[in-house]
Design a protein around this motif. Sequence first.
Motif, PDB file in Angstrom:
ATOM      1  N   GLY A   9       0.994  -1.107  -0.003  1.00 18.49           N
ATOM      2  CA  GLY A   9       0.051  -0.123   0.035  1.00 18.49           C
ATOM      3  C   GLY A   9       0.877   1.503  -0.021  1.00 18.49           C
ATOM      4  O   GLY A   9       1.783   1.246  -0.328  1.00 18.49           O
ATOM      5  N   CYS A  10       0.409   2.368   0.537  1.00 20.03           N
ATOM      6  CA  CYS A  10       0.717   3.650   0.215  1.00 20.03           C
ATOM      7  C   CYS A  10       1.532   4.201   1.461  1.00 20.03           C
ATOM      8  O   CYS A  10       1.818   3.370   2.378  1.00 20.03           O
ATOM      9  CB  CYS A  10      -0.324   4.739   0.199  1.00 20.03           C
ATOM     10  N   ASN A  13       0.662   3.524   5.128  1.00 23.19           N
ATOM     11  CA  ASN A  13       0.862   2.101   5.399  1.00 23.19           C
ATOM     12  C   ASN A  13       2.522   2.229   5.774  1.00 23.19           C
ATOM     13  O   ASN A  13       2.750   1.492   7.058  1.00 23.19           O
ATOM     14  CB  ASN A  13       0.333   0.918   4.708  1.00 23.19           C
ATOM     15  N   CYS A  46      -3.374  -3.583   2.041  1.00 21.05           N
ATOM     16  CA  CYS A  46      -3.817  -2.461   1.311  1.00 21.05           C
ATOM     17  C   CYS A  46      -5.104  -3.120   0.580  1.00 21.05           C
ATOM     18  O   CYS A  46      -5.100  -4.287   0.235  1.00 21.05           O
ATOM     19  CB  CYS A  46      -2.688  -2.039   0.227  1.00 21.05           C
ATOM     20  N   ALA A  47      -5.983  -2.472   0.291  1.00 22.74           N
ATOM     21  CA  ALA A  47      -7.214  -3.025  -0.308  1.00 22.74           C
ATOM     22  C   ALA A  47      -7.879  -1.993  -1.444  1.00 22.74           C
ATOM     23  O   ALA A  47      -8.740  -2.061  -2.090  1.00 22.74           O
ATOM     24  CB  ALA A  47      -8.360  -2.861   0.692  1.00 22.74           C
ATOM     25  N   CYS A  79      -5.390  -1.680   5.905  1.00 18.69           N
ATOM     26  CA  CYS A  79      -6.742  -1.293   5.338  1.00 18.69           C
ATOM     27  C   CYS A  79      -7.534  -2.496   5.091  1.00 18.69           C
ATOM     28  O   CYS A  79      -8.758  -2.689   5.324  1.00 18.69           O
ATOM     29  CB  CYS A  79      -6.825  -0.618   4.232  1.00 18.69           C
ATOM     30  N   ILE A 156     -12.162   2.603  -1.714  1.00 15.07           N
ATOM     31  CA  ILE A 156     -12.496   2.090  -0.520  1.00 15.07           C
ATOM     32  C   ILE A 156     -11.941   2.958   0.684  1.00 15.07           C
ATOM     33  O   ILE A 156     -12.527   2.350   1.936  1.00 15.07           O
ATOM     34  CB  ILE A 156     -11.860   0.427  -0.572  1.00 15.07           C
ATOM     35  N   VAL A 157     -11.230   3.699   0.526  1.00 17.41           N
ATOM     36  CA  VAL A 157     -10.446   4.339   1.731  1.00 17.41           C
ATOM     37  C   VAL A 157     -11.306   4.826   2.794  1.00 17.41           C
ATOM     38  O   VAL A 157     -11.079   4.552   4.059  1.00 17.41           O
ATOM     39  CB  VAL A 157      -9.448   5.289   1.226  1.00 17.41           C
ATOM     40  N   ARG A 161     -10.499   3.596   6.395  1.00 15.82           N
ATOM     41  CA  ARG A 161      -9.759   4.455   7.329  1.00 15.82           C
ATOM     42  C   ARG A 161     -10.555   5.154   8.100  1.00 15.82           C
ATOM     43  O   ARG A 161     -10.213   6.094   8.875  1.00 15.82           O
ATOM     44  CB  ARG A 161      -8.611   5.091   6.619  1.00 15.82           C
ATOM     45  N   GLN A 192      -4.896  11.611   3.485  1.00 15.96           N
ATOM     46  CA  GLN A 192      -5.374  11.530   2.164  1.00 15.96           C
ATOM     47  C   GLN A 192      -5.946  12.667   1.299  1.00 15.96           C
ATOM     48  O   GLN A 192      -6.107  12.700   0.254  1.00 15.96           O
ATOM     49  CB  GLN A 192      -6.804  10.808   2.312  1.00 15.96           C
TER      50      GLN A 192
HETATM   51 FE1  F3S Z   1      -3.136   3.091   1.321  1.00 14.20          FE
HETATM   52 FE2  F3S Z   1      -3.967   1.016   0.452  1.00 14.20          FE
HETATM   53 FE3  F3S Z   1      -5.069   2.010   2.602  1.00 14.20          FE
HETATM   54  S1  F3S Z   1      -3.272   2.933  -0.846  1.00 14.20           S
HETATM   55  S2  F3S Z   1      -5.034   4.043   2.390  1.00 14.20           S
HETATM   56  S3  F3S Z   1      -3.073   1.285   2.125  1.00 14.20           S
HETATM   57  S4  F3S Z   1      -6.389   1.026   0.953  1.00 14.20           S
END
Ligand code: F3S
Length: 459
Positions: A9-10, A13, A46-47, A79, A156-157, A161, A192
């Motif tokens: 993920g980002c 994370n 991550c989702a 996530c 989905i965030v 979150r 975000q």
């Molecule tokens: Fe980031 Fe993935 Fe969550 S992009 S905010 S870790 S769904």
Amino acid sequence: MKAMIVTYGCQMNEYDTHLVQSQLVSFGADIVDSVDVADFVLLNTCAIRGKPVEKVRSLLGDLRKIRARRPLVIGMMGCLAQLEEGQQMARKFGVDILLGPGSLLDIGKALESNERFWGLAFRDELHDHVPPAPAGQLQAHLTIMRGCDHHCTYCIVPTTRGPQVSRHPDDILRELDSLLVAGVQEVTLLGQNVNAYGVDQGARVGGYPSFANLLRLVGRSGVRRVKFTTSHPMNFTEDVAAAMADTPAICEYVHLPVQSGSSRVLRRMAREYTREDYLRHVADIRKHLPHAVLATDIIVGFPGETEEDFQDTLSLYDEVGFDSAYMFAYSPRPGTPSYKHFDDLPREVKTERLERLIARQKEWSARKNAAKVGTIQELLLRGEAHDSGFLEGHTRGNHPTVVPKAVGVTGPGVHLARIEHATPHMMYATLVDSAGNALPELPKLNPEAAALTSPLAMA
Ligand code: F3S
Ligand code: SAH
Ligand code: SF4
């Protein structure tokens, strides 16, 4: 305990991994980087698209096999853990510890518990908590808000979150201080939708500066470079561009995801701005920062996207000229508003549009990077590149850059360099002093002298 965290993920994370890792260390755990020696493996999930979700499913399968042979605690955070989809997986694979993005500080309780522990609450304590600065790093992330109040129909965030909660500026500055003491030179503020910083605090807004003023506060703290991500165009105000221009530490790099160049698609994505609004923001940025480096995110193949809509995205590309872009094919996520629309574009169409877009971006990145050849850029060098005679790092505009080592510059640090050559994805530079003169190269190893001192020659 030997613990390993695997992160998907980002940057949020990545930040959370650091936070949980530092908690584990404070409980006496050793952090390891191989499953073979770990007795606790925690997947930070991550989702955002189908791929990272499937990756976690297959890793959980692997971990279950390992656990059939020896004791192993399996954990899941991030996530996907917050979603029913993730919890089903957790049940299926016998996950012991599951922590949603708002419950990370429950890790201690979870490890003490003798039974399965699932934490899914969104707790405010997370904001007061200042994790120790990462050791020996020049770069760090700093979370200024969690969650998201937008409802982009593909995303989905907001579910994973939760609603937006801004962190109090005192906590942000406290964390910043500890980063500075640890020698961090570049801080990336994370959220975000950083432009909406503070707006969730409503009546309490007294104690919360606007994002532009937060940038000024952070930029004047003594930190050398400040970046931020992500900006939502709807909340982008000209004052942010002005703050960037009047605060030298703020890097002239803006990551402003547009998602589509078609106002029709943007409306169906519920992005709450039009193509024209976006172009106005770009004009504001360029007015205050003529040399700003612009990055964006794009989704191709949103349900109902026509060839004409896609052409609008291509033409927006040419109107703006992005330095770089993160480009994705639409991935339907269960639970998002657009999921109920038929994911109607055949995979081949999505792939073909994505390829055309990537080709167009490559042209723009080549053109933009070539224009930097001959300029002097400030590099944050992280350490050795693949080839040990070189160092790798990035500019204030986030361009990955490689330089040969020079006398006095053989490791991490911040240095000036002249760009000599550029490709769409990489810049090649030489180190220079403040007058722009090349630093002396490292003395070349004389092959004969090397042979004399090598252990082989002595044997
Ligand atoms: Fe980031 Fe993935 Fe969550 S992009 S905010 S870790 S769904
Ligand atoms: N908060 C940020 C984006 C976070 S998600 C913003 O609003 O700009 C990072 C990127 O993933 C998004 O910008 C979008 O381009 C992409 N993305 C999100 N959901 C997606 C989906 N369902 N399919 C494909 N890409 C998606
Ligand atoms: Fe997702 Fe939109 Fe929020 Fe970004 S602003 S995290 S794309 S809902």
